[in-house]
Design an enzyme around this catalytic site. Structure first.
Site, mmCIF file in Angstrom:
data_model
loop_
_atom_site.group_PDB
_atom_site.id
_atom_site.type_symbol
_atom_site.label_atom_id
_atom_site.label_comp_id
_atom_site.label_asym_id
_atom_site.label_seq_id
_atom_site.Cartn_x
_atom_site.Cartn_y
_atom_site.Cartn_z
ATOM 1 N N LYS A 84 0.848 -1.199 0.000
ATOM 2 C CA LYS A 84 0.000 0.000 0.000
ATOM 3 C C LYS A 84 0.874 1.236 0.000
ATOM 4 O O LYS A 84 1.930 1.261 0.649
ATOM 5 C CB LYS A 84 -0.882 0.016 1.262
ATOM 6 C CG LYS A 84 -2.079 0.915 1.152
ATOM 7 C CD LYS A 84 -3.205 0.228 0.396
ATOM 8 C CE LYS A 84 -4.376 1.127 0.158
ATOM 9 N NZ LYS A 84 -5.477 0.402 -0.499
ATOM 10 N N GLY A 181 -21.970 5.835 3.694
ATOM 11 C CA GLY A 181 -21.082 6.296 2.626
ATOM 12 C C GLY A 181 -21.595 5.858 1.269
ATOM 13 O O GLY A 181 -21.520 4.683 0.928
ATOM 14 N N VAL A 182 -22.156 6.818 0.519
ATOM 15 C CA VAL A 182 -22.645 6.468 -0.819
ATOM 16 C C VAL A 182 -21.776 7.137 -1.879
ATOM 17 O O VAL A 182 -22.245 7.894 -2.720
ATOM 18 C CB VAL A 182 -24.157 6.766 -0.999
ATOM 19 C CG1 VAL A 182 -24.989 5.659 -0.421
ATOM 20 C CG2 VAL A 182 -24.543 8.115 -0.386
ATOM 21 N N GLY A 183 -20.492 6.856 -1.783
ATOM 22 C CA GLY A 183 -19.525 7.338 -2.774
ATOM 23 C C GLY A 183 -19.467 6.337 -3.912
ATOM 24 O O GLY A 183 -20.478 5.752 -4.310
ATOM 25 N N VAL A 185 -18.288 3.259 -4.184
ATOM 26 C CA VAL A 185 -18.693 1.872 -3.910
ATOM 27 C C VAL A 185 -20.126 1.825 -3.369
ATOM 28 O O VAL A 185 -20.977 1.076 -3.866
ATOM 29 C CB VAL A 185 -17.718 1.194 -2.909
ATOM 30 C CG1 VAL A 185 -18.197 -0.208 -2.544
ATOM 31 C CG2 VAL A 185 -16.306 1.129 -3.496
HETATM 32 P P1 NAD Z 1 -15.533 7.500 -1.904
HETATM 33 O O1 NAD Z 1 -14.662 8.575 -1.365
HETATM 34 O O2 NAD Z 1 -16.025 7.597 -3.295
HETATM 35 O O3 NAD Z 1 -16.816 7.314 -0.962
HETATM 36 C C1 NAD Z 1 -16.772 7.359 0.412
HETATM 37 C C2 NAD Z 1 -18.011 8.116 0.861
HETATM 38 O O4 NAD Z 1 -18.098 8.043 2.284
HETATM 39 C C3 NAD Z 1 -17.988 9.595 0.482
HETATM 40 O O5 NAD Z 1 -19.185 9.926 -0.198
HETATM 41 C C4 NAD Z 1 -17.861 10.307 1.827
HETATM 42 O O6 NAD Z 1 -18.535 11.550 1.850
HETATM 43 C C5 NAD Z 1 -18.519 9.301 2.757
HETATM 44 N N1 NAD Z 1 -18.121 9.404 4.156
HETATM 45 C C6 NAD Z 1 -16.885 9.624 4.679
HETATM 46 N N2 NAD Z 1 -16.948 9.631 6.028
HETATM 47 C C7 NAD Z 1 -18.246 9.416 6.350
HETATM 48 C C8 NAD Z 1 -18.949 9.305 7.573
HETATM 49 N N3 NAD Z 1 -18.333 9.438 8.744
HETATM 50 N N4 NAD Z 1 -20.271 9.080 7.537
HETATM 51 C C9 NAD Z 1 -20.923 8.951 6.350
HETATM 52 N N5 NAD Z 1 -20.298 9.041 5.165
HETATM 53 C C10 NAD Z 1 -18.994 9.265 5.160
HETATM 54 O O7 NAD Z 1 -14.714 6.149 -1.649
HETATM 55 P P2 NAD Z 1 -15.009 4.712 -2.282
HETATM 56 O O8 NAD Z 1 -14.093 4.499 -3.431
HETATM 57 O O9 NAD Z 1 -16.470 4.514 -2.443
HETATM 58 O O10 NAD Z 1 -14.455 3.800 -1.094
HETATM 59 C C11 NAD Z 1 -15.205 3.574 0.071
HETATM 60 C C12 NAD Z 1 -14.465 2.578 0.953
HETATM 61 O O11 NAD Z 1 -14.285 1.360 0.231
HETATM 62 C C13 NAD Z 1 -13.050 3.006 1.373
HETATM 63 O O12 NAD Z 1 -12.808 2.516 2.655
HETATM 64 C C14 NAD Z 1 -12.152 2.302 0.380
HETATM 65 O O13 NAD Z 1 -10.856 2.081 0.910
HETATM 66 C C15 NAD Z 1 -12.902 1.013 0.186
HETATM 67 N N6 NAD Z 1 -12.644 0.331 -1.076
HETATM 68 C C16 NAD Z 1 -12.844 0.990 -2.252
HETATM 69 C C17 NAD Z 1 -12.617 0.317 -3.439
HETATM 70 C C18 NAD Z 1 -12.829 0.983 -4.760
HETATM 71 O O14 NAD Z 1 -12.620 0.345 -5.788
HETATM 72 N N7 NAD Z 1 -13.260 2.225 -4.801
HETATM 73 C C19 NAD Z 1 -12.188 -1.012 -3.436
HETATM 74 C C20 NAD Z 1 -12.022 -1.655 -2.215
HETATM 75 C C21 NAD Z 1 -12.254 -0.961 -1.047
#
Ligand code: NAD
Length: 326
Positions: A84, A181-183, A185
């Site tokens: 990482k 968290g509705v980002g 993923v």
């Molecule tokens: P992202 O930044 O697109 O989405 C994360 C969301 O969580 C954001 O909308 C943010 O506003 C929200 N958030 C942050 N803190 C919060 C809280 N305290 N309460 C509510 N919402 C909150 O990130 P992502 O790519 O969707 O990744 C999400 C998680 O999944 C991370 O932990 C990441 O390491 C993990 N992950 C992502 C991937 C990938 O391909 N994107 C793969 C494996 C694991």
């Protein structure tokens, strides 16, 4: 004055094979690359750009996340190990392009012992710089592309295995879910559950994310971030940041299953035991969210990237989850 870090005595240190401290003051680069284990193959893991409050915090994150990548690779049966990268962010840095170029050069020095790509905090522009400067960057736009939908699908398949184990069927329709968290993923996972008749509660600290999900899926119920883990639902899916399950939050949970996309959901190993003693089925994050990894390492397959093979492997997360639960 900077304090010397005693790496081997940090709680997250787990006989990591190497830790690189990559600094370039001219461009404001301060970063760590942690290589946990390469028994199965070269280390792989995304690079995170985050406003860490200290070097120690960044290093500990790199150590923890790289260890999880080892587990993730092994459980996904891909011939890679855990690594990482973390970059200490500074939103005022005007030389970001140079910073990512300098970081890519450090990755190049590792000469293929570490493959990296996108993680939290990296933009498409940052990734383009990395790609341009290094051949050890995967998850490229024109090949595997965005890993997030694959990560979400893996979580979905793991949820099916968990539902089957707890309720005796894997029906989504009529079941209740909450997603923190509705980002990238969480939003895709929300769609997968919603479209199959799941009743979904969501929370996000970013109002625009909530607005956009509500526009797309009007029957979704929005709750406060501080309340989302307390919802009485069948499955709670943390898809924000990690470290959320601890002594304080575990007794507040009211879901029978935890299965989400966030990395490092347990604040400590003991919290895994704690969830177990509360009779909550916890699907390990490094299994549930492995779809993204499966997709990006498919770029390194000598036969070339195949969407069909990726799909099959991601679907396999359900079988692995079933075996682990059993
Ligand atoms: P992202 O930044 O697109 O989405 C994360 C969301 O969580 C954001 O909308 C943010 O506003 C929200 N958030 C942050 N803190 C919060 C809280 N305290 N309460 C509510 N919402 C909150 O990130 P992502 O790519 O969707 O990744 C999400 C998680 O999944 C991370 O932990 C990441 O390491 C993990 N992950 C992502 C991937 C990938 O391909 N994107 C793969 C494996 C694991």
């Amino acid at each position: 004055m900077t304090r010397r870090l005693d790496i081997a005595n940090l709680p997250e240190f787990d006989n990591h094979e190497a830790v690189v401290y990559a600094v370039d003051e001219k461009v404001g680069l301060r970063s760590f690359i942690a290589i946990h284990n390469t028994n199965l193959g070269p280390a792989t893991g995304g690079t995170r750009y985050w406003n860490y409050i200290s070097e120690e915090e960044a290093l500990r994150d790199a150590l923890r996340l790289s260890q999880a990548m080892t587990y993730k690779c092994a459980l996904s049966r891909v011939p890679y190990g855990g690594g990482k990268g973390v970059i200490i962010g500074n939103s005022h840095n005007p030389r970001k392009r140079h910073l990512f170029a300098a970081y890519a050069q450090r990755v190049n020095i590792l000469n293929g012992s570490f493959y990296t790509g996108e993680d939290v905090g990296l933009t498409a522009d940052n990734l383009r710089v990395l790609e341009k400067e290094s051949k050890f960057v995967i998850g490229r736009e024109r090949i595997a592309g965005n890993p997030s939908p694959w990560a979400a699908r893996g979580v979905y398949y793991a949820i099916l295995a968990a539902l089957q184990a707890v309720f005796g069927d894997s029906e989504i329709s009529g079941r209740m879910f909450s997603i923190k968290g509705v980002g990238k993923v969480g939003s895709v996972l929300c769609g997968l559950l919603y479209e199959r008749g799941g009743k979904v509660h969501v929370a996000d600290i970013a109002p625009e994310k909530v607005k956009s999900i509500k526009r797309k899926y009007p029957r979704v119920e929005v709750v406060k971030s501080s309340e989302i883990h307390k919802q009485k639902v069948d499955v709670y899916a943390p898809c924000a940041l990690g470290g959320e399950f601890n002594k304080k939050t575990i007794p507040q949970l009211r879901s029978q299953i935890i299965c989400g996309g966030a990395n490092n959901q347990l604040a400590s190993q003991e919290d895994g035991e704690r969830l177990h003693s509360w009779d909550i089925l916890y699907v390990p994050d490094y299994l549930a969210n492995a779809g993204g990894l499966i997709n990006v390492v498919a770029e390194l397959d000598k036969r070339g990237y195949s969407r069909r093979r990726v799909e099959k492997k991601v679907r396999g997360i359900r079988t692995t989850a079933k075996k682990i639960i059993e």
